[in-house]
Design a protein around this motif. Structure first.
Motif, PDB file in Angstrom:
ATOM      1  N   ALA A  20      10.269  15.380  12.075  1.00 49.57           N
ATOM      2  CA  ALA A  20       8.859  15.382  12.480  1.00 49.57           C
ATOM      3  C   ALA A  20       7.942  15.218  11.271  1.00 49.57           C
ATOM      4  CB  ALA A  20       8.531  16.677  13.226  1.00 49.57           C
ATOM      5  N   ILE A  21       8.219  15.973  10.226  1.00 53.90           N
ATOM      6  CA  ILE A  21       7.399  15.898   9.021  1.00 53.90           C
ATOM      7  C   ILE A  21       7.543  14.531   8.357  1.00 53.90           C
ATOM      8  CG2 ILE A  21       7.077  16.846   6.694  1.00 53.90           C
ATOM      9  CD1 ILE A  21       7.967  19.583   7.901  1.00 53.90           C
ATOM     10  N   ARG A  22       8.766  14.014   8.342  1.00 54.18           N
ATOM     11  CA  ARG A  22       8.994  12.684   7.764  1.00 54.18           C
ATOM     12  C   ARG A  22       8.229  11.614   8.552  1.00 54.18           C
ATOM     13  NH1 ARG A  22      14.014  12.450   8.596  1.00 54.18           N
ATOM     14  NH2 ARG A  22      14.526  13.797   6.846  1.00 54.18           N
ATOM     15  N   TRP A  23       8.265  11.714   9.878  1.00 55.59           N
ATOM     16  CA  TRP A  23       7.544  10.746  10.704  1.00 55.59           C
ATOM     17  C   TRP A  23       6.048  10.805  10.419  1.00 55.59           C
ATOM     18  CZ3 TRP A  23       3.540  10.425  14.109  1.00 55.59           C
ATOM     19  CH2 TRP A  23       3.440   9.242  14.860  1.00 55.59           C
ATOM     20  N   MET A  24       5.521  12.017  10.287  1.00 54.38           N
ATOM     21  CA  MET A  24       4.084  12.146  10.049  1.00 54.38           C
ATOM     22  C   MET A  24       3.707  11.625   8.662  1.00 54.38           C
ATOM     23  SD  MET A  24       1.355  12.926  11.647  1.00 54.38           S
ATOM     24  CE  MET A  24       1.952  13.869  13.048  1.00 54.38           C
ATOM     25  N   GLN A  25       4.557  11.849   7.677  1.00 50.80           N
ATOM     26  CA  GLN A  25       4.283  11.326   6.343  1.00 50.80           C
ATOM     27  C   GLN A  25       4.223   9.808   6.341  1.00 50.80           C
ATOM     28  OE1 GLN A  25       7.499  13.178   4.180  1.00 50.80           O
ATOM     29  NE2 GLN A  25       6.302  15.000   3.656  1.00 50.80           N
ATOM     30  N   GLU A  26       5.030   9.187   7.188  1.00 57.72           N
ATOM     31  CA  GLU A  26       5.090   7.728   7.256  1.00 57.72           C
ATOM     32  C   GLU A  26       4.025   7.136   8.187  1.00 57.72           C
ATOM     33  OE1 GLU A  26       9.048   7.010   8.568  1.00 57.72           O
ATOM     34  OE2 GLU A  26       9.994   7.553   6.642  1.00 57.72           O
ATOM     35  N   ASN A  27       3.531   7.927   9.130  1.00 56.17           N
ATOM     36  CA  ASN A  27       2.667   7.366  10.178  1.00 56.17           C
ATOM     37  C   ASN A  27       1.307   8.038  10.338  1.00 56.17           C
ATOM     38  OD1 ASN A  27       4.576   5.395  11.793  1.00 56.17           O
ATOM     39  ND2 ASN A  27       5.795   7.221  11.371  1.00 56.17           N
ATOM     40  N   TRP A  28       0.953   8.995   9.461  1.00 57.98           N
ATOM     41  CA  TRP A  28      -0.276   9.744   9.679  1.00 57.98           C
ATOM     42  C   TRP A  28      -1.524   8.856   9.677  1.00 57.98           C
ATOM     43  CZ3 TRP A  28      -4.588  10.463   6.572  1.00 57.98           C
ATOM     44  CH2 TRP A  28      -4.501   9.965   5.258  1.00 57.98           C
ATOM     45  N   LYS A  29      -1.475   7.733   8.970  1.00 63.12           N
ATOM     46  CA  LYS A  29      -2.651   6.860   8.909  1.00 63.12           C
ATOM     47  C   LYS A  29      -2.941   6.173  10.247  1.00 63.12           C
ATOM     48  CE  LYS A  29      -2.517   5.992   3.953  1.00 63.12           C
ATOM     49  NZ  LYS A  29      -2.390   4.988   2.863  1.00 63.12           N
ATOM     50  N   LYS A  30      -1.987   6.245  11.177  1.00 65.62           N
ATOM     51  CA  LYS A  30      -2.245   5.699  12.505  1.00 65.62           C
ATOM     52  C   LYS A  30      -3.350   6.476  13.214  1.00 65.62           C
ATOM     53  CE  LYS A  30       2.332   3.690  13.260  1.00 65.62           C
ATOM     54  NZ  LYS A  30       3.600   3.739  14.038  1.00 65.62           N
ATOM     55  N   SER A  31      -3.651   7.680  12.727  1.00 70.60           N
ATOM     56  CA  SER A  31      -4.741   8.462  13.314  1.00 70.60           C
ATOM     57  C   SER A  31      -6.072   7.728  13.157  1.00 70.60           C
ATOM     58  CB  SER A  31      -4.829   9.844  12.651  1.00 70.60           C
ATOM     59  OG  SER A  31      -5.068   9.735  11.258  1.00 70.60           O
ATOM     60  N   PHE A  32      -6.200   6.907  12.103  1.00 69.28           N
ATOM     61  CA  PHE A  32      -7.411   6.104  11.934  1.00 69.28           C
ATOM     62  C   PHE A  32      -7.489   5.019  13.008  1.00 69.28           C
ATOM     63  CE2 PHE A  32      -6.900   7.838   7.646  1.00 69.28           C
ATOM     64  CZ  PHE A  32      -8.191   8.240   7.359  1.00 69.28           C
ATOM     65  N   LEU A  33      -6.333   4.444  13.354  1.00 66.53           N
ATOM     66  CA  LEU A  33      -6.291   3.441  14.414  1.00 66.53           C
ATOM     67  C   LEU A  33      -6.673   4.062  15.750  1.00 66.53           C
ATOM     68  CD1 LEU A  33      -5.573   0.653  15.571  1.00 66.53           C
ATOM     69  CD2 LEU A  33      -3.185   1.413  15.680  1.00 66.53           C
ATOM     70  N   PHE A  34      -6.112   5.242  16.046  1.00 67.11           N
ATOM     71  CA  PHE A  34      -6.446   5.927  17.288  1.00 67.11           C
ATOM     72  C   PHE A  34      -7.940   6.251  17.346  1.00 67.11           C
ATOM     73  CE2 PHE A  34      -1.879   7.589  17.257  1.00 67.11           C
ATOM     74  CZ  PHE A  34      -1.456   6.600  18.127  1.00 67.11           C
ATOM     75  N   SER A  35      -8.493   6.652  16.210  1.00 69.19           N
ATOM     76  CA  SER A  35      -9.913   6.996  16.159  1.00 69.19           C
ATOM     77  C   SER A  35     -10.793   5.772  16.393  1.00 69.19           C
ATOM     78  CB  SER A  35     -10.258   7.625  14.796  1.00 69.19           C
ATOM     79  OG  SER A  35      -9.553   8.836  14.613  1.00 69.19           O
ATOM     80  N   ALA A  36     -10.380   4.646  15.807  1.00 65.60           N
ATOM     81  CA  ALA A  36     -11.145   3.412  15.985  1.00 65.60           C
ATOM     82  C   ALA A  36     -11.085   2.944  17.436  1.00 65.60           C
ATOM     83  CB  ALA A  36     -10.600   2.324  15.059  1.00 65.60           C
ATOM     84  N   LEU A  37      -9.894   3.003  18.041  1.00 71.12           N
ATOM     85  CA  LEU A  37      -9.752   2.622  19.449  1.00 71.12           C
ATOM     86  C   LEU A  37     -10.562   3.557  20.348  1.00 71.12           C
ATOM     87  CD1 LEU A  37      -5.919   1.826  19.592  1.00 71.12           C
ATOM     88  CD2 LEU A  37      -7.818   0.189  19.724  1.00 71.12           C
ATOM     89  N   TYR A  38     -10.558   4.827  19.984  1.00 72.44           N
ATOM     90  CA  TYR A  38     -11.331   5.837  20.721  1.00 72.44           C
ATOM     91  C   TYR A  38     -12.824   5.503  20.693  1.00 72.44           C
ATOM     92  CZ  TYR A  38     -13.461  10.504  21.431  1.00 72.44           C
ATOM     93  OH  TYR A  38     -14.232  11.575  21.844  1.00 72.44           O
ATOM     94  N   ALA A  39     -13.344   5.204  19.516  1.00 77.23           N
ATOM     95  CA  ALA A  39     -14.760   4.855  19.382  1.00 77.23           C
ATOM     96  C   ALA A  39     -15.088   3.584  20.158  1.00 77.23           C
ATOM     97  CB  ALA A  39     -15.114   4.688  17.899  1.00 77.23           C
TER      98      ALA A  39
END
Length: 266
Positions: A20-39
């Protein structure tokens, strides 16, 4: 009572926090994509809804709120019990600085579930847009920044995370239960809504206190794993929430109460 005395469920025991931690380290920047799609969905949705009648959506809203309420209640019970045991057996400093919340028994699953939940929670806004209700800045700003900060912090297993997540679970357990009751048409005292906002304000104060403790112990050279960039972003986030929630409380409960009292006296 020992931390190890907490009963573990099978799904908690089987959870692999390293993956889980490894996945988040590799993919945490996708939160910016989710935020942009949300907006984009907010802007597009409000534009489309200008030409349409509002949707009722009472039953889906009840189901949505009940689901998030149940998730938050269970999360609050599990993480709250874990944090209480740490406090009782090892003290305040250990509860703030120890990284065991991210990889320890019971809490490791709920820490990951917490950060992941910030993406689907964006769906709250869909109901506001489709029902053509007032969308305030605090609502969407809070959703975006919590998502970004949660994913950003989990990957580093920063100190204070156990407090941040447990407090949020507790507040959301009450808040989504309140939303579910309101969606069913159940009449609830206005004082309960005030209580929820006050608990949110208290959460922001506690968040700032935890950040101060982490900073102080780091400056003293004690083992409290975090970094200045995280502390700064976290403090700015909590301070901005504090100001916005205080403003909301004043406008929603103080100003309106005075206005209604003035109308009645006329």
């Amino acid at each position: 009572m020992s931390v190890l005395a907490l009963q573990e469920y099978e799904f908690e025991r089987q959870f692999n926090e390293d993956d889980a931690i490894r996945w988040m380290q590799e993919n945490w920047k996708k939160s910016f994509l989710f935020s942009a799609l949300y907006a984009a969905c907010i802007l597009g949705g409000r534009h489309v809804m200008k030409q349409r009648e509002k949707f009722e959506l009472r039953k889906p809203l009840v189901l949505w709120s009940l689901t998030l309420a149940a998730f938050s209640i269970f999360g609050a019970i599990r993480t709250g019990g874990y944090m209480m045991n740490i406090l009782m057996t090892k003290g305040l400093k250990q509860s703030v600085c120890d990284q065991s919340f991210y990889n320890g028994p019971v809490s490791k699953f709920w820490a990951y579930a917490f950060v992941l939940s910030k993406a689907p929670e964006l769906g709250d806004t869909l109901f506001i847009v489709l029902r053509k209700q007032k969308l305030i800045f605090l609502h969407w700003y809070h959703h975006i920044t919590v998502l970004l900060y949660s994913w950003y912090s989990y990957k580093d297993m920063v100190a204070g995370g156990g407090w941040f997540m447990t407090m949020n679970y507790l507040v959301h357990a009450v808040m989504y239960s309140y939303y579910a009751l309101r969606a069913t048409g159940f009449k609830i005292s206005r004082k309960f809504a005030m209580f929820i906002t006050l608990t949110q304000i208290t959460q922001m104060v506690m968040g700032c206190v935890v950040n101060y403790l982490v900073y102080s112990w780091m400056q003293q050279g004690q083992e409290c794993p975090s970094h200045m960039q995280n502390i700064v972003w976290s403090s700015l986030m909590y301070l901005s929430y504090f100001v916005l929630f205080c403003q909301f409380f004043f406008e929603a409960y103080i100003t309106k109460t005075k206005s209604n009292a003035a109308k009645k006296s006329q």
